[in-house]
Design a protein around this motif. Structure first.
Motif, PDB file in Angstrom:
ATOM      1  N   MET A   1       0.885  -1.409   0.399  1.00  0.00           N
ATOM      2  CA  MET A   1       0.212   0.138  -0.104  1.00  0.00           C
ATOM      3  C   MET A   1       0.960   1.187  -0.051  1.00  0.00           C
ATOM      4  N   ALA A   2       1.670   1.241   0.447  1.00  0.00           N
ATOM      5  CA  ALA A   2       3.072   2.764   0.872  1.00  0.00           C
ATOM      6  C   ALA A   2       3.181   2.730  -0.460  1.00  0.00           C
ATOM      7  N   GLU A   3       4.133   1.542  -1.190  1.00  0.00           N
ATOM      8  CA  GLU A   3       4.865   1.493  -2.372  1.00  0.00           C
ATOM      9  C   GLU A   3       4.009   2.650  -3.413  1.00  0.00           C
ATOM     10  N   PHE A   4       2.289   1.931  -3.085  1.00  0.00           N
ATOM     11  CA  PHE A   4       1.546   2.381  -4.165  1.00  0.00           C
ATOM     12  C   PHE A   4       0.893   3.712  -3.972  1.00  0.00           C
ATOM     13  N   GLU A   5       1.224   3.869  -3.273  1.00  0.00           N
ATOM     14  CA  GLU A   5       0.803   6.255  -2.623  1.00  0.00           C
ATOM     15  C   GLU A   5       1.897   6.216  -2.707  1.00  0.00           C
ATOM     16  N   LYS A   6       3.062   5.752  -2.837  1.00  0.00           N
ATOM     17  CA  LYS A   6       4.345   6.814  -3.376  1.00  0.00           C
ATOM     18  C   LYS A   6       4.306   6.714  -4.915  1.00  0.00           C
ATOM     19  N   MET A   7       4.152   5.712  -5.552  1.00  0.00           N
ATOM     20  CA  MET A   7       4.291   5.485  -6.543  1.00  0.00           C
ATOM     21  C   MET A   7       3.702   6.285  -7.597  1.00  0.00           C
ATOM     22  N   HIS A   8       2.212   6.705  -6.668  1.00  0.00           N
ATOM     23  CA  HIS A   8       1.307   7.605  -7.296  1.00  0.00           C
ATOM     24  C   HIS A   8       1.378   9.479  -7.107  1.00  0.00           C
ATOM     25  N   ARG A   9       1.545   9.359  -5.839  1.00  0.00           N
ATOM     26  CA  ARG A   9       2.528  10.409  -5.359  1.00  0.00           C
ATOM     27  C   ARG A   9       3.540  11.047  -6.164  1.00  0.00           C
ATOM     28  N   ALA A  10       4.617  10.210  -7.244  1.00  0.00           N
ATOM     29  CA  ALA A  10       5.155  10.588  -7.662  1.00  0.00           C
ATOM     30  C   ALA A  10       5.140  10.549  -9.294  1.00  0.00           C
ATOM     31  N   GLY A  11       3.519  10.294  -9.795  1.00  0.00           N
ATOM     32  CA  GLY A  11       3.082  10.295 -10.690  1.00  0.00           C
ATOM     33  C   GLY A  11       3.873   9.268 -11.581  1.00  0.00           C
ATOM     34  N   ALA A  12       3.764   7.759 -11.588  1.00  0.00           N
ATOM     35  CA  ALA A  12       4.474   6.991 -12.298  1.00  0.00           C
ATOM     36  C   ALA A  12       3.530   5.743 -12.970  1.00  0.00           C
ATOM     37  N   PHE A  13       1.924   6.555 -12.020  1.00  0.00           N
ATOM     38  CA  PHE A  13       0.861   6.725 -13.262  1.00  0.00           C
ATOM     39  C   PHE A  13       0.314   7.809 -13.772  1.00  0.00           C
ATOM     40  N   PRO A  14      -0.232   7.237 -14.917  1.00  0.00           N
ATOM     41  CA  PRO A  14      -1.013   8.379 -16.093  1.00  0.00           C
ATOM     42  C   PRO A  14      -2.083   9.026 -15.094  1.00  0.00           C
ATOM     43  N   GLN A  15      -1.859  11.021 -14.923  1.00  0.00           N
ATOM     44  CA  GLN A  15      -2.968  10.536 -14.371  1.00  0.00           C
ATOM     45  C   GLN A  15      -4.734  10.980 -14.879  1.00  0.00           C
ATOM     46  N   GLU A  16      -4.853   9.940 -16.329  1.00  0.00           N
ATOM     47  CA  GLU A  16      -6.541  10.071 -16.588  1.00  0.00           C
ATOM     48  C   GLU A  16      -6.654   9.017 -16.493  1.00  0.00           C
ATOM     49  N   LEU A  19      -7.104   4.460 -10.666  1.00  0.00           N
ATOM     50  CA  LEU A  19      -6.635   2.914 -10.219  1.00  0.00           C
ATOM     51  C   LEU A  19      -6.749   3.265  -8.957  1.00  0.00           C
ATOM     52  N   GLU A  20      -6.825   1.931  -8.413  1.00  0.00           N
ATOM     53  CA  GLU A  20      -7.278   1.151  -7.288  1.00  0.00           C
ATOM     54  C   GLU A  20      -6.940  -0.431  -7.005  1.00  0.00           C
ATOM     55  N   LEU A  21      -6.298  -0.329  -5.322  1.00  0.00           N
ATOM     56  CA  LEU A  21      -4.940  -1.713  -5.157  1.00  0.00           C
ATOM     57  C   LEU A  21      -6.102  -2.456  -4.873  1.00  0.00           C
ATOM     58  N   LEU A  22      -6.014  -4.293  -4.697  1.00  0.00           N
ATOM     59  CA  LEU A  22      -6.925  -4.430  -4.656  1.00  0.00           C
ATOM     60  C   LEU A  22      -6.077  -5.742  -4.162  1.00  0.00           C
ATOM     61  N   GLU A  23      -6.046  -6.980  -3.058  1.00  0.00           N
ATOM     62  CA  GLU A  23      -5.075  -7.502  -2.613  1.00  0.00           C
ATOM     63  C   GLU A  23      -3.894  -7.574  -3.660  1.00  0.00           C
ATOM     64  N   GLY A  24      -2.678  -6.655  -2.989  1.00  0.00           N
ATOM     65  CA  GLY A  24      -1.728  -6.900  -4.520  1.00  0.00           C
ATOM     66  C   GLY A  24      -2.278  -5.995  -5.452  1.00  0.00           C
ATOM     67  N   VAL A  26      -3.309  -3.889  -8.688  1.00  0.00           N
ATOM     68  CA  VAL A  26      -3.632  -2.635  -9.258  1.00  0.00           C
ATOM     69  C   VAL A  26      -4.350  -2.994 -10.257  1.00  0.00           C
ATOM     70  N   PHE A  27      -5.718  -2.396 -10.174  1.00  0.00           N
ATOM     71  CA  PHE A  27      -6.979  -2.355 -10.777  1.00  0.00           C
ATOM     72  C   PHE A  27      -7.129  -0.604 -11.367  1.00  0.00           C
ATOM     73  N   GLU A  28      -7.686  -0.939 -13.013  1.00  0.00           N
ATOM     74  CA  GLU A  28      -7.804   0.141 -13.647  1.00  0.00           C
ATOM     75  C   GLU A  28      -9.329   0.847 -13.904  1.00  0.00           C
ATOM     76  N   THR A  29     -10.448   0.972 -12.761  1.00  0.00           N
ATOM     77  CA  THR A  29     -11.538   1.286 -13.128  1.00  0.00           C
ATOM     78  C   THR A  29     -12.119   2.183 -14.050  1.00  0.00           C
ATOM     79  N   PRO A  30     -13.068   1.585 -15.192  1.00  0.00           N
ATOM     80  CA  PRO A  30     -13.924   2.465 -15.846  1.00  0.00           C
ATOM     81  C   PRO A  30     -14.142   3.662 -16.187  1.00  0.00           C
ATOM     82  N   ARG A 111     -14.081  -9.287  -5.200  1.00  0.00           N
ATOM     83  CA  ARG A 111     -12.772  -8.651  -4.533  1.00  0.00           C
ATOM     84  C   ARG A 111     -12.955  -7.813  -3.311  1.00  0.00           C
ATOM     85  N   LYS A 112     -14.160  -6.588  -3.943  1.00  0.00           N
ATOM     86  CA  LYS A 112     -13.861  -4.946  -3.275  1.00  0.00           C
ATOM     87  C   LYS A 112     -14.588  -6.027  -1.648  1.00  0.00           C
TER      88      LYS A 112
END
Length: 170
Positions: A1-16, A19-24, A26-30, A111-112
């Motif tokens: 979770m901490a790594e996902f949040e860090k990557m998100h803040r650092a801009g590792a994922f496209p802003q558009e 994304l959601e982290l579930l059970e390890g 990363v899922f793109e929600t429509p 999952r959720k």
């Protein structure tokens, strides 16, 4: 979770991307469709108008979980007003989670819902937009809920934490 949040803040994922982290994983929600947005607006008004004195209504914010592998983001998280200090809430503070499902019904029921049950969220509502029904899950045990009730359009439902406050969800 901490790594996902860090990557998100650092801009590792496209802003558009949403994304959601579930059970390890990363899922793109429509993107939200018209029906999802409509139900989001209806429920937002209903929750805020009827529960604002008793609860904080958080819309589409992540929930910290006891497990480091999940950071779910429900459509609504309802938290007792007196127990919420601010910031990203912890799952154990939440009294009710609401998921609006039009294209994500299987994901939300699978999952959720497992993540919410494992983290002891006492009540989860899944609004099946296409089926025009509300599924109410209560009493988490392990990865499931002991109670599931289904309501049709026109039925008012009161959250277990606020039994004196029936809500219109349709």
């Amino acid at each position: 979770m901490a790594e996902f949040e860090k990557m998100h803040r650092a801009g590792a994922f496209p802003q558009e991307l949403h994304l959601e982290l579930l059970e390890g994983e990363v899922f793109e929600t429509p993107p939200m469709g018209d029906d999802h947005v409509d139900k989001l607006a209806v429920l937002n008004e209903e929750l805020v108008l009827k529960l604002r004195e008793k609860a904080r209504i958080l819309c589409q914010v992540p929930l910290r979980t006891a497990e480091e592998t999940s950071l779910p983001e429900p459509d609504f998280a309802v938290i007792d007003r007196n127990s919420y200090p601010g910031g990203v809430p912890h799952a154990e503070q939440v009294r009710l989670v609401v998921e609006i499902s039009d294209t994500t019904l299987a994901y939300d029921r699978g999952r959720k819902l497992r993540v919410y049950a494992r983290n002891k969220v006492p009540e989860v509502w899944i609004l099946d937009v296409k089926g025009k029904q509300l599924e109410v899950y209560r009493d988490p045990q392990g990865e499931d809920y002991r109670s599931k009730q289904t309501y049709d359009e026109g039925d008012e439902v009161a959250p277990a934490a606020f039994p004196e406050t029936p809500l219109r969800w349709w």
